[in-house]
Structure formats: C-alpha cells, structure tokens
Scaffold this motif. Structure first.
Motif, mmCIF file in Angstrom:
data_model
loop_
_atom_site.group_PDB
_atom_site.id
_atom_site.type_symbol
_atom_site.label_atom_id
_atom_site.label_comp_id
_atom_site.label_asym_id
_atom_site.label_seq_id
_atom_site.Cartn_x
_atom_site.Cartn_y
_atom_site.Cartn_z
ATOM 1 N N ALA A 1 0.835 -1.199 0.000
ATOM 2 C CA ALA A 1 0.000 0.000 0.000
ATOM 3 C C ALA A 1 0.872 1.253 0.000
ATOM 4 O O ALA A 1 0.549 2.247 -0.666
ATOM 5 C CB ALA A 1 -0.945 -0.002 1.196
ATOM 6 N N ASP A 2 1.985 1.216 0.710
ATOM 7 C CA ASP A 2 2.925 2.348 0.696
ATOM 8 C C ASP A 2 3.456 2.590 -0.712
ATOM 9 O O ASP A 2 3.606 3.741 -1.130
ATOM 10 C CB ASP A 2 4.095 2.107 1.649
ATOM 11 N N LEU A 3 3.738 1.516 -1.440
ATOM 12 C CA LEU A 3 4.182 1.676 -2.823
ATOM 13 C C LEU A 3 3.092 2.355 -3.657
ATOM 14 O O LEU A 3 3.377 3.287 -4.414
ATOM 15 C CB LEU A 3 4.524 0.316 -3.443
ATOM 16 N N PHE A 4 1.865 1.891 -3.520
ATOM 17 C CA PHE A 4 0.768 2.507 -4.281
ATOM 18 C C PHE A 4 0.568 3.963 -3.889
ATOM 19 O O PHE A 4 0.333 4.815 -4.750
ATOM 20 C CB PHE A 4 -0.532 1.716 -4.102
ATOM 21 N N ARG A 5 0.682 4.259 -2.599
ATOM 22 C CA ARG A 5 0.549 5.657 -2.157
ATOM 23 C C ARG A 5 1.671 6.523 -2.737
ATOM 24 O O ARG A 5 1.474 7.698 -3.007
ATOM 25 C CB ARG A 5 0.556 5.737 -0.629
ATOM 26 N N GLY A 6 2.848 5.935 -2.922
ATOM 27 C CA GLY A 6 3.986 6.669 -3.481
ATOM 28 C C GLY A 6 3.881 6.913 -4.972
ATOM 29 O O GLY A 6 4.645 7.704 -5.530
ATOM 30 N N GLY A 7 2.964 6.217 -5.615
ATOM 31 C CA GLY A 7 2.739 6.434 -7.034
ATOM 32 C C GLY A 7 3.746 5.719 -7.925
ATOM 33 O O GLY A 7 4.637 5.006 -7.461
ATOM 34 N N VAL A 8 3.575 5.956 -9.202
ATOM 35 C CA VAL A 8 4.369 5.239 -10.195
ATOM 36 C C VAL A 8 5.862 5.532 -10.048
ATOM 37 O O VAL A 8 6.690 4.639 -10.260
ATOM 38 C CB VAL A 8 3.849 5.513 -11.623
ATOM 39 N N ASP A 9 6.234 6.741 -9.669
ATOM 40 C CA ASP A 9 7.661 7.053 -9.530
ATOM 41 C C ASP A 9 8.323 6.187 -8.461
ATOM 42 O O ASP A 9 9.432 5.697 -8.654
ATOM 43 C CB ASP A 9 7.879 8.531 -9.210
ATOM 44 N N ARG A 10 7.642 5.998 -7.346
ATOM 45 C CA ARG A 10 8.207 5.158 -6.282
ATOM 46 C C ARG A 10 8.299 3.702 -6.735
ATOM 47 O O ARG A 10 9.281 3.018 -6.464
ATOM 48 C CB ARG A 10 7.371 5.266 -5.010
ATOM 49 N N ILE A 11 7.280 3.238 -7.427
ATOM 50 C CA ILE A 11 7.281 1.859 -7.918
ATOM 51 C C ILE A 11 8.411 1.668 -8.928
ATOM 52 O O ILE A 11 9.146 0.678 -8.865
ATOM 53 C CB ILE A 11 5.914 1.504 -8.539
ATOM 54 N N LEU A 12 8.582 2.621 -9.836
ATOM 55 C CA LEU A 12 9.641 2.527 -10.839
ATOM 56 C C LEU A 12 11.028 2.545 -10.195
ATOM 57 O O LEU A 12 11.933 1.827 -10.635
ATOM 58 C CB LEU A 12 9.521 3.660 -11.851
ATOM 59 N N LYS A 13 11.180 3.332 -9.147
ATOM 60 C CA LYS A 13 12.454 3.359 -8.438
ATOM 61 C C LYS A 13 12.775 1.985 -7.871
ATOM 62 O O LYS A 13 13.907 1.501 -7.975
ATOM 63 C CB LYS A 13 12.407 4.408 -7.318
ATOM 64 N N LYS A 14 11.771 1.332 -7.281
ATOM 65 C CA LYS A 14 11.985 -0.007 -6.724
ATOM 66 C C LYS A 14 12.304 -1.012 -7.829
ATOM 67 O O LYS A 14 13.163 -1.880 -7.644
ATOM 68 C CB LYS A 14 10.756 -0.470 -5.936
#
Length: 92
Positions: A25-38
């Motif tokens: 859920a934290d990843l989703f809250r962080g949006g696509v940029d956070r997911i792409l970073k991971k």
C-alpha cells in the motif's frame, strides 16, 4: 504459476484498500515514480546476483523484481493475462 494470479488479486486489494501497515500500500501511495524506483533497484540486484552465479540470491532477487513489476502492472491497470497474451502473439 497460479500463485502469480492470486498475488495479482492481493495487490489489487491492497491498491483499493490501502491498509495502513502495508508495504505494498505504501508503494501505491507513493505512485508510479516510487514503484519505478523499486523496479530499478531490484533489476540492478538481479544483475549482481546473476553475475555472482548464486542461484539462491538470484531466485530471491528475481522474486523481488517480479513482485514489483506486478505492482506496476496493477498500478497501470494491466494484468499478467495481458502480458501473457502479448507474449503469445509474439511467439505463436
């Protein structure tokens, strides 16, 4: 392979419900940029694990990369079925 579809459903619920104490859920809250970073981080770790020729490490890191890719797909409204269909078109 069935578990990947089950995981996809879990990820969809996490995106909808956004539970407070959930990494996903934290990843989703962080949006696509956070997911792409991971995804970038995990891809690098897969490369290192493959270069080290450590099967256990590569398995672990590949699982992390696949997980984060699934998070991205859910974020963008795609499913593993979409990806399988595309692969099927390319290789039929």
């Amino acid at each position: 392979m069935e578990f990947l579809l089950q995981l996809e459903e879990i990820l969809k619920r996490r995106k909808t419900d956004l539970p407070e104490k959930s990494y996903t859920a934290d990843l989703f809250r962080g949006g696509v940029d956070r997911i792409l970073k991971k995804i970038g981080e995990e891809a690098g770790e897969v490369i290192i694990a493959a270069k080290n020729a450590d099967q256990k490490e590569l398995t672990h890191e590949a699982a992390d990369l696949l997980f984060h890719l699934q998070v991205l797909l859910v974020e963008r409204g795609l499913s593993l079925s979409d990806i399988v269909s595309e692969l099927h078109k390319r290789h039929s």
